[in-house]
Design a protein around this motif. Structure first.
Motif, PDB file in Angstrom:
ATOM      1  N   ASP A   1       0.834  -1.208   0.000  1.00 53.25           N
ATOM      2  CA  ASP A   1       0.000   0.000   0.000  1.00 53.25           C
ATOM      3  C   ASP A   1       0.868   1.257   0.000  1.00 53.25           C
ATOM      4  N   ARG A   2       1.928   1.237   0.802  1.00 54.95           N
ATOM      5  CA  ARG A   2       2.829   2.393   0.853  1.00 54.95           C
ATOM      6  C   ARG A   2       3.520   2.609  -0.493  1.00 54.95           C
ATOM      7  N   VAL A   3       3.985   1.516  -1.099  1.00 58.65           N
ATOM      8  CA  VAL A   3       4.683   1.634  -2.381  1.00 58.65           C
ATOM      9  C   VAL A   3       3.735   2.134  -3.462  1.00 58.65           C
ATOM     10  N   ALA A   4       2.507   1.664  -3.476  1.00 58.53           N
ATOM     11  CA  ALA A   4       1.543   2.116  -4.483  1.00 58.53           C
ATOM     12  C   ALA A   4       1.324   3.622  -4.375  1.00 58.53           C
ATOM     13  N   ALA A   5       1.193   4.129  -3.148  1.00 58.27           N
ATOM     14  CA  ALA A   5       1.007   5.564  -2.959  1.00 58.27           C
ATOM     15  C   ALA A   5       2.255   6.342  -3.369  1.00 58.27           C
ATOM     16  N   LEU A   6       3.422   5.815  -3.001  1.00 52.17           N
ATOM     17  CA  LEU A   6       4.676   6.477  -3.372  1.00 52.17           C
ATOM     18  C   LEU A   6       4.866   6.486  -4.875  1.00 52.17           C
ATOM     19  N   ARG A   7       4.577   5.366  -5.540  1.00 49.27           N
ATOM     20  CA  ARG A   7       4.733   5.283  -6.995  1.00 49.27           C
ATOM     21  C   ARG A   7       3.868   6.339  -7.685  1.00 49.27           C
ATOM     22  N   GLU A   8       2.644   6.501  -7.215  1.00 58.19           N
ATOM     23  CA  GLU A   8       1.731   7.486  -7.807  1.00 58.19           C
ATOM     24  C   GLU A   8       2.257   8.910  -7.607  1.00 58.19           C
ATOM     25  N   ARG A   9       2.791   9.201  -6.435  1.00 58.29           N
ATOM     26  CA  ARG A   9       3.306  10.548  -6.153  1.00 58.29           C
ATOM     27  C   ARG A   9       4.564  10.843  -6.981  1.00 58.29           C
ATOM     28  N   VAL A  10       5.465   9.865  -7.075  1.00 54.35           N
ATOM     29  CA  VAL A  10       6.688  10.088  -7.849  1.00 54.35           C
ATOM     30  C   VAL A  10       6.364  10.227  -9.336  1.00 54.35           C
ATOM     31  N   ALA A  11       5.415   9.439  -9.831  1.00 55.39           N
ATOM     32  CA  ALA A  11       5.033   9.514 -11.246  1.00 55.39           C
ATOM     33  C   ALA A  11       4.454  10.865 -11.597  1.00 55.39           C
ATOM     34  N   ALA A  12       3.904  11.583 -10.618  1.00 59.42           N
ATOM     35  CA  ALA A  12       3.318  12.900 -10.873  1.00 59.42           C
ATOM     36  C   ALA A  12       4.364  14.005 -10.925  1.00 59.42           C
ATOM     37  N   LEU A  13       5.608  13.704 -10.540  1.00 61.93           N
ATOM     38  CA  LEU A  13       6.670  14.710 -10.575  1.00 61.93           C
ATOM     39  C   LEU A  13       7.117  14.950 -12.013  1.00 61.93           C
ATOM     40  N   PRO A  14       7.558  16.173 -12.329  1.00 58.79           N
ATOM     41  CA  PRO A  14       7.938  16.473 -13.715  1.00 58.79           C
ATOM     42  C   PRO A  14       9.181  15.705 -14.164  1.00 58.79           C
ATOM     43  N   ARG A  15       9.124  15.190 -15.373  1.00 60.12           N
ATOM     44  CA  ARG A  15      10.248  14.561 -16.078  1.00 60.12           C
ATOM     45  C   ARG A  15      10.748  13.277 -15.424  1.00 60.12           C
ATOM     46  N   LEU A  16       9.907  12.672 -14.611  1.00 64.15           N
ATOM     47  CA  LEU A  16      10.239  11.368 -14.049  1.00 64.15           C
ATOM     48  C   LEU A  16       9.199  10.356 -14.529  1.00 64.15           C
ATOM     49  N   SER A  17       9.664   9.181 -14.931  1.00 61.90           N
ATOM     50  CA  SER A  17       8.780   8.117 -15.404  1.00 61.90           C
ATOM     51  C   SER A  17       8.988   6.887 -14.521  1.00 61.90           C
TER      52      SER A  17
ATOM     53  N   LEU B   1      10.794   0.017  -6.913  1.00 67.85           N
ATOM     54  CA  LEU B   1      10.462   1.327  -7.475  1.00 67.85           C
ATOM     55  C   LEU B   1      11.549   1.694  -8.477  1.00 67.85           C
ATOM     56  N   SER B   2      11.232   1.558  -9.772  1.00 70.49           N
ATOM     57  CA  SER B   2      12.186   1.841 -10.850  1.00 70.49           C
ATOM     58  C   SER B   2      11.785   3.154 -11.508  1.00 70.49           C
ATOM     59  N   VAL B   3      12.680   4.138 -11.459  1.00 66.95           N
ATOM     60  CA  VAL B   3      12.376   5.491 -11.927  1.00 66.95           C
ATOM     61  C   VAL B   3      13.334   5.863 -13.052  1.00 66.95           C
ATOM     62  N   ASP B   4      12.766   6.240 -14.191  1.00 65.48           N
ATOM     63  CA  ASP B   4      13.551   6.676 -15.346  1.00 65.48           C
ATOM     64  C   ASP B   4      13.828   8.166 -15.204  1.00 65.48           C
ATOM     65  N   VAL B   5      15.112   8.523 -15.167  1.00 67.27           N
ATOM     66  CA  VAL B   5      15.512   9.923 -14.983  1.00 67.27           C
ATOM     67  C   VAL B   5      16.097  10.508 -16.263  1.00 67.27           C
ATOM     68  N   GLY B   6      15.940   9.807 -17.378  1.00 66.83           N
ATOM     69  CA  GLY B   6      16.555  10.225 -18.627  1.00 66.83           C
ATOM     70  C   GLY B   6      16.119  11.599 -19.091  1.00 66.83           C
ATOM     71  N   GLU B   7      14.846  11.973 -18.845  1.00 65.73           N
ATOM     72  CA  GLU B   7      14.361  13.276 -19.303  1.00 65.73           C
ATOM     73  C   GLU B   7      14.995  14.432 -18.549  1.00 65.73           C
ATOM     74  N   LEU B   8      15.633  14.148 -17.418  1.00 68.55           N
ATOM     75  CA  LEU B   8      16.381  15.182 -16.697  1.00 68.55           C
ATOM     76  C   LEU B   8      17.753  15.407 -17.317  1.00 68.55           C
ATOM     77  N   GLY B   9      18.098  14.594 -18.315  1.00 68.85           N
ATOM     78  CA  GLY B   9      19.423  14.680 -18.913  1.00 68.85           C
ATOM     79  C   GLY B   9      20.495  14.055 -18.051  1.00 68.85           C
ATOM     80  N   LEU B  10      20.095  13.168 -17.127  1.00 67.12           N
ATOM     81  CA  LEU B  10      21.022  12.563 -16.179  1.00 67.12           C
ATOM     82  C   LEU B  10      21.049  11.054 -16.361  1.00 67.12           C
ATOM     83  N   THR B  11      22.149  10.463 -15.958  1.00 60.84           N
ATOM     84  CA  THR B  11      22.220   9.003 -15.898  1.00 60.84           C
ATOM     85  C   THR B  11      21.773   8.538 -14.517  1.00 60.84           C
ATOM     86  N   GLY B  12      21.345   7.284 -14.449  1.00 59.15           N
ATOM     87  CA  GLY B  12      21.035   6.712 -13.151  1.00 59.15           C
ATOM     88  C   GLY B  12      22.259   6.629 -12.260  1.00 59.15           C
ATOM     89  N   TYR B  13      23.436   6.483 -12.859  1.00 61.67           N
ATOM     90  CA  TYR B  13      24.666   6.439 -12.069  1.00 61.67           C
ATOM     91  C   TYR B  13      24.846   7.753 -11.300  1.00 61.67           C
TER      92      TYR B  13
END
Length: 320
Positions: free
Chosen positions: A126-142, A162-174
């Protein structure tokens, strides 16, 4: 047959049908289920491999479970593997002085999850589902979700990843993983060429989830400047190296370190993390794609723990 499922990203294979195909041919199925120790204790995560027909399953309790580091268990199912043969082979590689602390943590985890696992994991989901929804609403994060099921042979998916794509920020996951450590004092599970992955569990409370969300909110609204190029990942077929010698012969051959290994036979194993799977094994012939991939990944922040030269300036090859 050996299958590694789930992955560090939470994606899982169709163990039930793989097991059926193996058993139809009399072949036992061994599953490395390191990240799935919690699967048997709640209906929502992927099906536990031993319940899906796997013959031998290895689980690491320190990853998604509650065991100490190195606390692992081996589960046996079906009748294709003789338990006596298995024990005799284990005796060749295990110590006669095992750690009581490890055994205690294994049994403590088992008892805790049998008694309270469904409730504990349910709250975490339940906590992860709520967190996933909140993070997905942030700009440029998938954020990766259950829509991944059915793509690229993904049959099941663990929501506690929780796997978050940060590519639209112009950054690597590293870089993002390093930023979280330095700026947020949070250690994420992994970063790759464009994603970060957080491994969440029943042990993380509301305060921990809120702290993680604030970190992603800060990242999305005020990201750091890119400080490294993103590595180019070649087509996967380009990383399938040809076997030129047996692994044993290559490993024990006369060797040398060379700056340009293309066309030479490897005398070492090189396993970039993620995913922690060898890109090069002894006896395989280096090609340009794998050398470029490894060096570009290293420059971007990829971890390569087992190379003879940690900087990848040279590689160990069989001497001519």
């Amino acid at each position: 047959m050996l299958a590694i499922t789930p992955t560090e990203y939470g994606t899982g294979a169709d163990v039930r049908n793989i097991a059926a195909a193996c058993h139809a041919r009399g072949i036992p199925l061994l599953v490395d289920e390191a990240w799935g120790a919690h699967f048997p204790f709640h209906p929502e995560p992927p099906t536990a491999a031993v319940r899906a027909g796997a013959d031998i399953v290895v689980q690491s309790l320190h990853k998604a479970g509650g065991g100490l580091c190195q606390a692992s268990i081996l589960l046996l199912g079906g009748d294709l593997v003789d338990p006596v043969d298995l024990r005799l082979r284990l005796d060749l590689i295990t110590t006669t002085s095992p750690s009581a602390l490890l055994y205690g943590s294994i049994d403590g985890f088992r008892r805790h999850l049998v008694a309270e696992g469904e409730e504990l994991i349910g709250r975490a989901l339940d906590r992860v589902a709520a967190l996933r929804e909140r993070v997905a609403a942030l700009p440029r994060l998938s954020v990766l979700g259950e829509s991944i099921i059915g793509h690229d042979s993904v049959a099941e998916w663990d929501p506690l990843k929780l796997s978050v794509d940060v590519g639209e920020l112009g950054l690597t996951g590293y870089q993002v993983r390093q930023w979280f450590e330095e700026e947020q004092k949070l250690t994420l599970q992994l970063g790759d060429s464009r994603r970060v992955v957080c491994s969440l569990s029943y042990a993380d409370d509301d305060a921990a989830f809120e702290r993680l969300y604030r970190g992603f909110a800060t990242l999305a609204n005020d990201p750091p400047e890119p400080d490294r190029p993103a590595p180019v990942v070649p087509p996967l077929e380009d990383l399938n190296l040809k076997q030129a010698m047996s692994p044993r012969d290559a490993f024990f051959a006369r060797t040398e370190q060379v700056k340009d290994p293309v066309g030479r036979i490897a005398a070492e194993m090189v396993s970039p993390y993620p995913p922690g799977v060898p890109a090069v094994l002894p006896g395989e012939r280096f090609n340009a794609a794998v050398v470029e991939y490894l060096r570009a990944g290293k420059a971007a922040g990829m971890t390569v723990p087992d190379a003879s030269d940690p900087d990848l300036e040279t590689f160990r090859v069989v001497a001519d």
